[in-house]
Design a protein around this motif. Structure first.
Motif, PDB file in Angstrom:
ATOM      1  N   LYS A 219     -26.144  18.428 -51.987  1.00  0.00           N
ATOM      2  CA  LYS A 219     -25.279  18.973 -53.048  1.00  0.00           C
ATOM      3  C   LYS A 219     -26.084  19.955 -53.881  1.00  0.00           C
ATOM      4  CE  LYS A 219     -21.505  15.947 -54.486  1.00  0.00           C
ATOM      5  NZ  LYS A 219     -20.482  16.936 -54.448  1.00  0.00           N
ATOM      6  N   THR A 220     -25.510  21.113 -54.187  1.00  0.00           N
ATOM      7  CA  THR A 220     -26.237  22.068 -55.019  1.00  0.00           C
ATOM      8  C   THR A 220     -25.261  22.894 -55.843  1.00  0.00           C
ATOM      9  OG1 THR A 220     -27.635  24.020 -55.021  1.00  0.00           O
ATOM     10  CG2 THR A 220     -26.270  23.740 -53.086  1.00  0.00           C
ATOM     11  N   CYS A 221     -25.703  23.295 -57.030  1.00  0.00           N
ATOM     12  CA  CYS A 221     -24.835  24.193 -57.791  1.00  0.00           C
ATOM     13  C   CYS A 221     -25.400  25.620 -57.720  1.00  0.00           C
ATOM     14  CB  CYS A 221     -24.692  23.714 -59.229  1.00  0.00           C
ATOM     15  SG  CYS A 221     -26.258  23.429 -59.999  1.00  0.00           S
ATOM     16  N   GLY A 222     -26.387  25.816 -56.859  1.00  0.00           N
ATOM     17  CA  GLY A 222     -26.971  27.151 -56.733  1.00  0.00           C
ATOM     18  C   GLY A 222     -26.294  27.983 -55.650  1.00  0.00           C
ATOM     19  N   ARG A 223     -26.944  29.094 -55.268  1.00  0.00           N
ATOM     20  CA  ARG A 223     -26.402  29.986 -54.238  1.00  0.00           C
ATOM     21  C   ARG A 223     -26.774  29.447 -52.868  1.00  0.00           C
ATOM     22  NH1 ARG A 223     -25.537  34.946 -56.789  1.00  0.00           N
ATOM     23  NH2 ARG A 223     -25.113  35.935 -54.789  1.00  0.00           N
ATOM     24  N   VAL A 224     -25.848  29.567 -51.938  1.00  0.00           N
ATOM     25  CA  VAL A 224     -26.104  29.082 -50.575  1.00  0.00           C
ATOM     26  C   VAL A 224     -25.888  30.226 -49.590  1.00  0.00           C
ATOM     27  CG1 VAL A 224     -25.316  27.479 -48.772  1.00  0.00           C
ATOM     28  CG2 VAL A 224     -25.450  26.699 -51.144  1.00  0.00           C
ATOM     29  N   ALA A 225     -26.839  30.373 -48.661  1.00  0.00           N
ATOM     30  CA  ALA A 225     -26.658  31.359 -47.576  1.00  0.00           C
ATOM     31  C   ALA A 225     -26.408  30.606 -46.288  1.00  0.00           C
ATOM     32  CB  ALA A 225     -27.925  32.213 -47.438  1.00  0.00           C
TER      33      ALA A 225
ATOM     34  N   LYS B 192     -19.186  25.292 -50.300  1.00  0.00           N
ATOM     35  CA  LYS B 192     -18.315  25.636 -51.443  1.00  0.00           C
ATOM     36  C   LYS B 192     -17.759  24.362 -52.076  1.00  0.00           C
ATOM     37  CE  LYS B 192     -16.433  29.144 -53.585  1.00  0.00           C
ATOM     38  NZ  LYS B 192     -17.008  30.395 -54.021  1.00  0.00           N
ATOM     39  N   ALA B 193     -17.305  23.446 -51.215  1.00  0.00           N
ATOM     40  CA  ALA B 193     -16.738  22.195 -51.729  1.00  0.00           C
ATOM     41  C   ALA B 193     -17.827  21.305 -52.340  1.00  0.00           C
ATOM     42  CB  ALA B 193     -16.038  21.441 -50.600  1.00  0.00           C
ATOM     43  N   ASN B 194     -19.059  21.591 -51.990  1.00  0.00           N
ATOM     44  CA  ASN B 194     -20.192  20.758 -52.395  1.00  0.00           C
ATOM     45  C   ASN B 194     -20.870  21.285 -53.657  1.00  0.00           C
ATOM     46  OD1 ASN B 194     -21.480  18.449 -51.630  1.00  0.00           O
ATOM     47  ND2 ASN B 194     -22.660  19.369 -49.968  1.00  0.00           N
ATOM     48  N   GLY B 195     -20.210  22.209 -54.339  1.00  0.00           N
ATOM     49  CA  GLY B 195     -20.688  22.633 -55.649  1.00  0.00           C
ATOM     50  C   GLY B 195     -21.440  23.952 -55.710  1.00  0.00           C
ATOM     51  N   ALA B 196     -21.612  24.650 -54.580  1.00  0.00           N
ATOM     52  CA  ALA B 196     -22.378  25.910 -54.597  1.00  0.00           C
ATOM     53  C   ALA B 196     -21.719  26.924 -55.538  1.00  0.00           C
ATOM     54  CB  ALA B 196     -22.460  26.479 -53.191  1.00  0.00           C
ATOM     55  N   SER B 197     -22.549  27.673 -56.275  1.00  0.00           N
ATOM     56  CA  SER B 197     -21.967  28.673 -57.177  1.00  0.00           C
ATOM     57  C   SER B 197     -21.480  29.879 -56.381  1.00  0.00           C
ATOM     58  CB  SER B 197     -23.004  29.110 -58.213  1.00  0.00           C
ATOM     59  OG  SER B 197     -24.141  29.638 -57.570  1.00  0.00           O
ATOM     60  N   ALA B 198     -22.140  30.171 -55.264  1.00  0.00           N
ATOM     61  CA  ALA B 198     -21.698  31.277 -54.404  1.00  0.00           C
ATOM     62  C   ALA B 198     -22.173  30.975 -52.987  1.00  0.00           C
ATOM     63  CB  ALA B 198     -22.299  32.594 -54.883  1.00  0.00           C
ATOM     64  N   VAL B 199     -21.369  31.387 -52.028  1.00  0.00           N
ATOM     65  CA  VAL B 199     -21.749  31.177 -50.623  1.00  0.00           C
ATOM     66  C   VAL B 199     -21.658  32.521 -49.904  1.00  0.00           C
ATOM     67  CG1 VAL B 199     -21.268  29.906 -48.495  1.00  0.00           C
ATOM     68  CG2 VAL B 199     -20.774  28.834 -50.701  1.00  0.00           C
ATOM     69  N   GLU B 200     -22.733  32.870 -49.208  1.00  0.00           N
ATOM     70  CA  GLU B 200     -22.754  34.139 -48.469  1.00  0.00           C
ATOM     71  C   GLU B 200     -23.067  33.870 -47.008  1.00  0.00           C
ATOM     72  OE1 GLU B 200     -25.287  35.252 -52.024  1.00  0.00           O
ATOM     73  OE2 GLU B 200     -25.399  37.037 -50.753  1.00  0.00           O
ATOM     74  N   MET B 201     -22.315  34.505 -46.125  1.00  0.00           N
ATOM     75  CA  MET B 201     -22.579  34.342 -44.685  1.00  0.00           C
ATOM     76  C   MET B 201     -23.240  35.610 -44.164  1.00  0.00           C
ATOM     77  SD  MET B 201     -19.056  32.633 -43.307  1.00  0.00           S
ATOM     78  CE  MET B 201     -19.575  32.351 -41.621  1.00  0.00           C
TER      79      MET B 201
END
Ligand SMILES: Cc1cc2nc3c(=O)[nH]c(=O)nc-3n(C[C@H](O)[C@H](O)[C@H](O)COP(=O)(O)OP(=O)(O)OC[C@H]3O[C@@H](n4cnc5c(N)ncnc54)[C@H](O)[C@@H]3O)c2cc1C
Ligand code: SF4
Length: 392
Positions: free
Chosen positions: A236-242, A258-267
């Motif tokens: 779980k993270t509230c930070g940015r995820v790539a 996204k459902a796990n708390g990420a502030s932004a998700v980039e693919m």
């Protein structure tokens, strides 16, 4: 996703049944890897004969409800003649809805009695489960060895809003047979050949449990999609995820993050948007959930900088039908809390033996649920043929 969205409501269900054109050549059936017969179960449901519709689905597909929820639109739906008039019938959803609402009307027919032969199946994913369904109907006693603590294999990595685990259990309930099927969870088989002393034949349906490598410096800073999707709560993270990758598994990683708390998700996708191996629905969902997609982008390095990870990404372009790197185009994108790589997986080496048959993703590479089911069924029939021939 609520059950309402997973299944068709009464009005939608009737509308879908009414739209079927009863095509003489049944393109939907021929396009299905397990040869399910949508025309037949649609007609049966239309005339109110739901028990027969349930039996028709179960004849070729022991995981009909699970399959109906996640089967991609590239099989029966892409062949459906109705798409030439308006849009394809949502055959998978019709199938899942019939089983969700009417399965209880058609209790499982009893299997024949034990035929004296024992078979081991390694892996309780869709290929192993469908092989068990076929073999128990032929009277074999089956032991399924499953390394993890639950049935379903890679299906367990699909977010529950798309596939609630209880759906797999419902399908499994219509396969299990306390006299013929012994499921041993938490039992990893390291040397399948050793089982040949005890079992007449073995089906190996162990999927692709190893994560593909990117071969980039700093790869240890990237988490494998298998580790992530099997236990997202741990990350779980509230930070940015790539997310590195552009297929349906990468999309599921992005949805989960996204459902796990990420502030932004980039693919980051190596090829073009149009090359992404995802369904139209998944693509729209990525947009709806505001997940950024960077196409023609190849990560070349990941570096941990005081707990935050920088991803170095090179731009590609499409030229003469090939992807080529754009020189001097690498940029550093700092500040990721988590980088997930979803660029594939692979199986281990195979053993050659007349009484060992491989099925599903470990044989064909990453595929789909319906192809794994078809492969498990065909492995079961081949093994039965071999055992019958050697006994004659
Ligand atoms: C995130 C994700 C999303 C997906 N989404 C879709 C989708 O929307 N639609 C679709 O059609 N398909 C989808 N797929 C693909 C689909 O799940 C697979 O194609 C299918 O599950 C393959 O089935 P299988 O039985 O061959 O292998 P698996 O499902 O991988 O099952 C293999 C089983 O073998 C067990 N095992 C492995 N080694 C051993 C051992 N040594 N001893 C005992 N047990 C062992 C594993 O624990 C596992 O349970 C998705 C896959 C993933 C990962
Ligand atoms: S192709 Fe479509 S319209 Fe034709 S029989 Fe199959 S489901 Fe019905």
């Amino acid at each position: 996703m609520s059950a309402q969205k997973l299944y068709l409501n009464a009005v939608q269900f009737k509308a879908e049944l009414d739209r079927c054109l009863n095509c003489k050549n049944q393109p939907c059936m021929h396009a299905c890897p397990v040869n399910c017969n949508p025309q037949e179960f649609i007609n049966q449901a239309k005339s109110g004969n739901y028990a027969e519709a349930v039996r028709t689905i179960g004849r070729n597909n022991p995981l009909g409800q699970t399959c109906g929820l996640i089967c991609p639109d590239k099989f029966c739906m892409s062949a459906c003649t109705r798409s030439k008039i308006d849009f394809a019938i949502n055959i998978p959803k019709v199938q899942a809805t019939i089983l969700e609402n009417y399965r209880h009307l058609a209790p499982k027919a009893p299997n024949p009695s034990y035929n004296g032969s024992d078979i081991a199946i390694i892996g309780a994913g869709p290929a192993g489960m469908s092989a068990a369904a076929v073999l128990s109907r032929l009277g074999y006693k089956i032991t399924i060895f499953e390394a993890s603590s639950r049935i379903g294999g890679a299906l367990n990595m699909i977010p529950s809003e798309r596939l609630p685990h209880e759906t797999i259990e419902k399908d499994w309930e219509s396969i299990v047979d306390e006299n013929l099927i012994d499921l041993r969870l938490n039992t990893k088989i390291d040397n399948p050949a050793k089982l040949l002393n005890k079992y007449a034949g073995i089906i190996i349906a162990s999927g692709e449990p190893n994560c593909a490598v990117l071969q980039i410096p700093g790869e240890e800073n990237c988490l494998c999609h298998i580790d992530y999707l099997q236990n997202p709560q741990k990350y779980k993270t509230c930070g940015r995820v790539a997310v590195i990758g552009g297929g349906c598994v990468a999309a599921d990683c992005a949805f989960t993050a996204k459902a796990n708390g990420a502030s932004a998700v980039e693919m980051f996708v190596r090829r073009r948007l149009s090359d992404m191996r995802i369904t139209r629905r998944e693509y729209l969902e990525l947009l709806n959930k505001q997940i950024d997609i960077s196409p023609l982008s190849s990560p070349v390095k990941a570096e941990n900088k005081d707990g935050q990870i920088s991803l170095f990404v090179r731009r590609n372009r499409f030229s003469a039908d090939k992807i080529e790197a754009i020189p001097d185009s690498t940029v550093e994108i700092p500040g990721y809390a988590l980088i997930i790589k979803a660029v594939g997986s692979y199986s281990g080496p195979m053993i050659e033996h007349n009484r060992i048959i491989y099925a599903g993703d470990c044989k064909h590479g990453g595929s789909t649920i319906v192809e794994a089911i078809a492969s498990g069924r065909s492995a079961a029939f081949i093994l039965n043929e071999r055992l019958t021939a050697s006994a004659a």
